[in-house]
Design a protein around this motif. Structure first.
Motif, mmCIF file in Angstrom:
data_model
loop_
_atom_site.group_PDB
_atom_site.id
_atom_site.type_symbol
_atom_site.label_atom_id
_atom_site.label_comp_id
_atom_site.label_asym_id
_atom_site.label_seq_id
_atom_site.Cartn_x
_atom_site.Cartn_y
_atom_site.Cartn_z
ATOM 1 N N ILE A 275 -47.036 13.360 -40.417
ATOM 2 C CA ILE A 275 -48.502 13.335 -40.276
ATOM 3 C C ILE A 275 -49.052 12.276 -41.231
ATOM 4 O O ILE A 275 -48.815 12.330 -42.438
ATOM 5 N N VAL A 281 -50.516 12.014 -35.843
ATOM 6 C CA VAL A 281 -49.065 12.248 -35.860
ATOM 7 C C VAL A 281 -48.345 10.943 -35.562
ATOM 8 O O VAL A 281 -48.692 10.236 -34.615
ATOM 9 N N LEU A 286 -41.685 11.554 -35.554
ATOM 10 C CA LEU A 286 -41.525 12.908 -35.042
ATOM 11 C C LEU A 286 -40.374 12.995 -34.028
ATOM 12 O O LEU A 286 -39.540 13.905 -34.094
#
Length: 556
Positions: A275, A281, A286
């Motif tokens: 984050i 994001v 991720l």
């Protein structure tokens, strides 16, 4: 004694006498040994053969009956005894805790500057000297113990045992450490590995260590696959993030270290936050993190653990089977009135799959025991031949075993010998009884497992109620009866011939040497043609013609 020519190995330690008789070198053997007291004759040219054979026999006797061998056997018995093994295990445990205590206290010699400045400190005093004395004593004891172990189990029995090889390495390291060689002080910590020798003394620990050892290679293959995945992800991570976080992802090895920290400790502490500071994001980070977690944590690591557990369970089951086999052998050894053929029956069950194969094997065994081709075997042949079957343990048939094998005279000839029909019936009965005894012992071992216990007990009862045994007994009796009938028929034919010869002699005497016309004349020929021929089962075996001839001779 039968004069038959045989081929058999001759252990020289069983030769009791070497002589010359009738131009041959004669070797007499021990009656209770492998050769069962047989006499061997060597026909050879020259006089040096007897001296050569006698020299080798004496050398073999000296080797077998040497004092060093007797001492080795005595030491082996005491070394493998339970009290000594418990004493050795206790010594190993005491030595291990002394090594742990030394590692905790870190004693210093009294000449050390720290102890000179503070002689009352816990690390100073006589602790260092006392621990050094104990270390020398333990090293000397384990060195002596290793020497005894090497002497009593030399050579292959010692080398093939991995625990002996491990102990040899530890003792050598301890001796090098006792020499205070500069630069090798770090070897003192190797003494702590001696505690693993306990695994060789206790069955439960040995089974666990053996299971772990057998699981290493399959687990290494799974580790290799996991390492390949790790390197692939490290290469991708380096290419994606080396510009954004040069400290943790600047090179492949830095990336591998960062991924290892994440796998081992769940630590993702770097300059690549999922984050961002603005609350959005980072999709690339991720996705990379998800792939790493799924591939390395959820797949690769779990595969390694699964392979480890699977092989550990398989190795443990294998060790359990070995233990159960030993228990079964012990149970078989405690069985009474079995006939003494258990080692042979166990090997036969391994070799033969069908009844036909078993029958051929039994016949081959019978011909092996019947060394003079007499068609029967007695106790002496059974005793001598069973010793030469190379079974473990050796089969020594006693007179009580022989009575059981022949069924107290019911399964043999009146002379107490077995022909091939008797022998096959005996061997099949022995195999069946052996299987029944094994089922009984195994059912007792699985008594707590009710399903297996019921199945094994049911199989045992089915074998007990099997009518084939009665049919086999009936076939043996029928074979014996047919042999008796053939023998009786032969004797009757011989008696008929003697009676006819006597009748002819009587007729010649009463007629003055003239041929008796009543034995075969034209009037009697049709009647004799309708009678059964001599020696057949029909009619009266030729007796009516003899009686007619005698009556006619009387009338004349």
């Amino acid at each position: 004694p039968s004069g038959e020519v045989m081929r058999a190995p001759l252990p020289l330690e069983e030769v009791t006498e070497v002589t010359n008789e009738d131009g041959a070198v004669v070797l007499r053997t021990n009656p209770d040994g492998y050769s069962s007291g047989r006499v061997y004759k060597f026909y050879c040219q020259g006089n040096n053969w007897r001296n050569l054979i006698e020299t080798n026999v004496k050398a073999e006797h000296a080797r077998v009956n040497s004092k060093l061998k007797v001492v080795r056997q005595v030491l082996r018995r005491y070394y493998n005894s339970r009290p000594y093994q418990w004493f050795l295990s206790t010594t190993i445990v005491v030595n291990f805790f002394l090594v742990v205590y030394e590692s905790q206290v870190q004693p210093l010699p009294q000449t050390d500057p720290f102890c000179v400045a503070d002689p009352g400190h816990a690390r100073c005093g006589n602790v260092y000297e006392n621990l050094q004395t104990f270390d020398i004593l333990f090293t000397a004891f384990f060195t002596l113990e290793l020497a005894i172990n090497m002497y009593v189990h030399w050579f292959f029995a010692f080398v093939k045992n991995p625990w002996n090889d491990f102990d040899f390495c530890i003792v050598m390291v301890s001796l090098v450490n006792s020499a205070d060689i500069e630069g090798l002080e770090y070897l003192s910590g190797a003494r702590a590995f001696r505690i693993f020798r306990l695994a060789g003394k206790f069955n439960s620990l040995r089974r666990i260590v053996a299971a772990l050892g057998s699981s290493i290679l399959p687990m290494a293959n799974a580790f290799l696959i996991g390492g390949i995945f790790l390197l692939i992800l490290a290469v991708l991570g380096t290419e994606f993030f080396k510009m954004r976080d040069e400290v943790n992802f600047g090179t492949m090895f830095r990336t591998v270290y960062s991924l290892w920290l994440m796998i081992a400790f769940g630590n993702w502490d770097n300059d690549l936050p999922v984050i961002k500071e603005d609350g959005t994001v980072d999709t690339g980070v991720l996705l990379y993190l998800i792939v790493v977690v799924v591939v390395l944590l959820w797949i690769a690591l779990q595969v390694v653990l699964a392979v480890l557990l699977d092989n550990f369970i398989a190795a443990t089951a294998h060790e359990d089977n070995i233990v159960r086999k030993g228990e079964l052998l012990e149970a078989n050894a405690q069985n009474l009135n079995t006939g003494g053929l258990e080692p042979l029956l166990m090997e036969m069950l391994k070799l033969f799959d069908t009844s036909e194969q078993l029958g051929r094997g039994i016949k081959k065994l019978f011909y092996h025991l019947d060394y003079n081709n007499a068609g029967t075997i007695n106790y002496e042949k059974m005793y001598q031949g069973a010793k030469k079957l190379q079974t473990d343990p050796q089969i020594l048939v006693s007179t009580e075993d022989w009575k059981i094998l022949i069924g107290d005279g019911a399964n043999c000839t009146p002379e107490g010998e077995m022909n091939i029909a008797h022998f096959e019936f005996m061997m099949r009965s022995q195999v069946k009884s052996y299987v029944q005894r094994n089922l009984t012992d195994i059912a007792a071992m699985h008594e707590e497992e009710i399903e297996q216990h019921i199945i094994l007990t049911s199989l045992r009862l089915l074998l007990m109620l099997d009518p084939s045994t009665r049919m086999e007994t009936l076939m043996v009796k029928v074979t014996e009866l047919s042999e008796d009938v053939v023998s009786l028929r032969t004797k009757m034919m011989q008696a008929v011939k003697r009676i006819e010869t006597a009748a002819v002699a009587v007729l010649k005497a009463t007629t003055g040497g003239a041929a008796p016309p009543t034995l075969m004349n034209a009037n009697e020929a049709p009647e004799r043609a309708n009678r059964a021929p001599v020696g057949t089962m029909g009619g009266n075996f030729g007796l009516p013609s003899i009686r007619g001839s005698i009556s006619e001779a009387r009338d004349t």
